[in-house]
Design an enzyme around this catalytic site. Structure first.
Site, PDB file in Angstrom:
ATOM      1  N   ARG A  20      -3.478  -7.498  -9.988  1.00 29.35           N
ATOM      2  CA  ARG A  20      -3.963  -7.802 -11.338  1.00 29.35           C
ATOM      3  C   ARG A  20      -3.117  -8.853 -12.050  1.00 29.35           C
ATOM      4  NH1 ARG A  20      -5.914  -1.682 -12.522  1.00 29.35           N
ATOM      5  NH2 ARG A  20      -8.137  -2.021 -12.160  1.00 29.35           N
ATOM      6  N   GLN A  29     -15.061 -28.626 -25.076  1.00 24.20           N
ATOM      7  CA  GLN A  29     -15.535 -29.054 -26.393  1.00 24.20           C
ATOM      8  C   GLN A  29     -14.888 -30.378 -26.797  1.00 24.20           C
ATOM      9  OE1 GLN A  29     -17.879 -27.264 -27.645  1.00 24.20           O
ATOM     10  NE2 GLN A  29     -18.196 -28.220 -29.639  1.00 24.20           N
ATOM     11  N   ILE A  30     -13.601 -30.546 -26.495  1.00 22.05           N
ATOM     12  CA  ILE A  30     -12.908 -31.791 -26.818  1.00 22.05           C
ATOM     13  C   ILE A  30     -13.480 -32.953 -26.016  1.00 22.05           C
ATOM     14  CG2 ILE A  30     -10.672 -32.972 -26.580  1.00 22.05           C
ATOM     15  CD1 ILE A  30      -9.364 -30.254 -27.304  1.00 22.05           C
ATOM     16  N   GLY A  69     -18.929  -0.342  -9.903  1.00 27.33           N
ATOM     17  CA  GLY A  69     -18.151  -1.559 -10.066  1.00 27.33           C
ATOM     18  C   GLY A  69     -16.845  -1.235 -10.766  1.00 27.33           C
ATOM     19  N   SER A  70     -16.868  -1.263 -12.104  1.00 31.37           N
ATOM     20  CA  SER A  70     -15.654  -0.958 -12.857  1.00 31.37           C
ATOM     21  C   SER A  70     -15.214   0.486 -12.653  1.00 31.37           C
ATOM     22  CB  SER A  70     -15.888  -1.234 -14.346  1.00 31.37           C
ATOM     23  OG  SER A  70     -16.089  -2.615 -14.572  1.00 31.37           O
ATOM     24  N   GLU A  86     -11.736  -7.103 -10.272  1.00 31.25           N
ATOM     25  CA  GLU A  86     -10.486  -6.319 -10.278  1.00 31.25           C
ATOM     26  C   GLU A  86     -10.271  -5.607 -11.611  1.00 31.25           C
ATOM     27  OE1 GLU A  86      -7.019  -7.962  -8.380  1.00 31.25           O
ATOM     28  OE2 GLU A  86      -8.258  -9.350  -7.216  1.00 31.25           O
ATOM     29  N   ASP A  95      -2.795  -2.804  -8.746  1.00 25.76           N
ATOM     30  CA  ASP A  95      -1.621  -2.970  -9.623  1.00 25.76           C
ATOM     31  C   ASP A  95      -0.831  -4.219  -9.240  1.00 25.76           C
ATOM     32  OD1 ASP A  95      -2.100  -0.805 -11.239  1.00 25.76           O
ATOM     33  OD2 ASP A  95      -0.738   0.558 -10.179  1.00 25.76           O
TER      34      ASP A  95
END
Length: 401
Positions: free
Chosen positions: A264, A358-359, A142-143, A385, A261
């Site tokens: 991303r 949360q708000i 993967g990475s 990516e 590149d």
């Protein structure tokens, strides 16, 4: 997807236009938002989740958005890609993702393909008739993309020796799997990265253009947190030849890196768009919702959080636009800038969407609410990516280059 609950193109209260955008760019992005809200979102809402939405892809072609992504001069511009993704994400994340996947899958053809490959596929992609896919990730790679295991086994031999000193094959057969591939298994063609030299790391990878009707190519869909078309591909002796190579034999890792590149920073733009949508609904809710004797916005805890959300969103946007501008100008250090943009913008979006939820409290968790939708959408951006941790590694490496 649920609406961002304001008029397309309207800026959040109290925020000046970004200094990095020209008036023409701001007008264009406002037009894109209107188009996304009025024309693209209904197509997204009518589709079956988890499947390639071909009417939506066709609409991207019909309205010229894919042509903007792949202009007639052949130069894919990072700034245009980022503005497209940010604007679409504010109104319809499905449209944004469909456009991005067309770009990711077809960019290796535009940048590294032969005249014949470009003539065969790019007009179909630009018109929205052919669905593209970028097949890099594997179950064990993967990475660490250089660790991929999909094998390209040589068939016959012809021509002078290749980079490894061995004879060039007359073709290959692909064996193995790809996993977590967007648009799989429904795409019309795949940019596939396979190992042509065992134990050669990044230097032994070749990029192939593989049409979906090749014998031996199979696959199945995967169910993910956000219902996107993502699947697994199986390669059981799929035949590919020299005419299917993108770029040079054993040069596929460079094809992948050049594509990443470019894309991303635009993942960061997608994240910025989602941040803006979440901030808008948070501002509206805090101004309208009353508690403890007044609107939520008058509570310091809430107002300070909104200030942080807005500040981080603007910082992320500026970082994304700077990275895209540097890419288009051919400046040095693009890999590091792209990594910074992707890292900061996606981490910011996770924070902003979580804070907006949360708000809102429990109502933001209701199925069908915009924030519930964005909460599921944003999580994957910190992984695909190149995960956040990979981006930090790239940035640190570039600092010492």
């Amino acid at each position: 997807m649920p609406s961002a609950q304001d008029a397309p193109g309207e800026r959040p209260p109290g925020r000046a236009p970004l200094a990095s955008l020209t008036p023409e760019q701001r007008a264009w992005t406002a037009t894109l938002r209107t188009l996304a809200a009025r024309r693209l979102r209904p197509l997204a809402e009518a589709a079956e989740p988890g499947r390639v939405n071909r009417p939506l892809v066709a609409a991207l072609g019909e309205h010229g958005l894919l042509a903007r992504l792949f202009p007639a001069d052949g130069v894919v511009r990072a700034v245009d890609l980022c503005l497209l993704r940010e604007a679409l994400a504010q109104e319809c994340t499905e449209a944004e993702t469909a456009l991005a996947l067309q770009g990711l899958g077809a960019h290796p053809i535009a940048a590294s393909g032969t005249e014949e490959q470009r003539a065969r596929w790019l007009p179909e992609v630009v018109a929205g008739r052919a669905v593209a896919a970028f097949a890099l990730s594997e179950p064990e790679a993967g990475s660490d993309a250089a660790a991929l295991r999909l094998r390209a086994e040589p068939v016959g031999a012809s021509g002078p020796p290749g980079p490894s000193g061995a004879s060039n094959p007359s073709g290959w057969t692909l064996h193995g799997e790809k996993q977590w591939i967007s648009n799989a298994p429904e795409a019309d063609f795949y940019t596939v990265f396979a190992r042509t030299r065992p134990d050669a790391g990044a230097r032994g990878v070749t990029a192939f253009l593989v049409p979906a009707d090749r014998p031996g190519l199979g696959g199945r869909p995967l169910r993910m947190l956000a219902p996107h078309p993502v699947g697994l591909l199986t390669f059981d002796g799929v035949p590919v030849g020299p005419d299917d190579v993108l770029g040079e034999v054993d040069g596929g890792f460079g094809v992948a890196l050049r594509t990443l590149d470019l894309f991303r920073p635009s993942v960061g733009a997608f994240a910025v768009g989602m941040s803006r949508a979440a901030l808008r609904v948070a501002l509206a809710h805090a101004g309208e919702r009353h508690a403890f004797g007044g609107p939520l916005k008058d509570l310091q805890a809430v107002s300070h959080q909104l200030a942080d959300m807005a500040t981080r969103t603007e910082a992320a946007a500026l970082l994304v636009h700077a990275a895209a501008t540097a890419y288009d100008a051919g400046e040095p250090g693009v890999a590091g800038r792209s990594a910074m943009a992707k890292l900061y913008a996606t981490e910011t979006a996770q924070y902003v969407i979580d804070a907006a939820l949360q708000i809102h409290g429990a109502r933001g968790l209701e199925q069908g609410h915009l924030l519930e939708h964005l909460y599921r959408e944003v999580r994957a951006t910190r992984i695909y990516e190149g995960a956040t941790e990979v981006q930090r590694t790239i940035i640190a490496r570039e600092l010492y280059r």
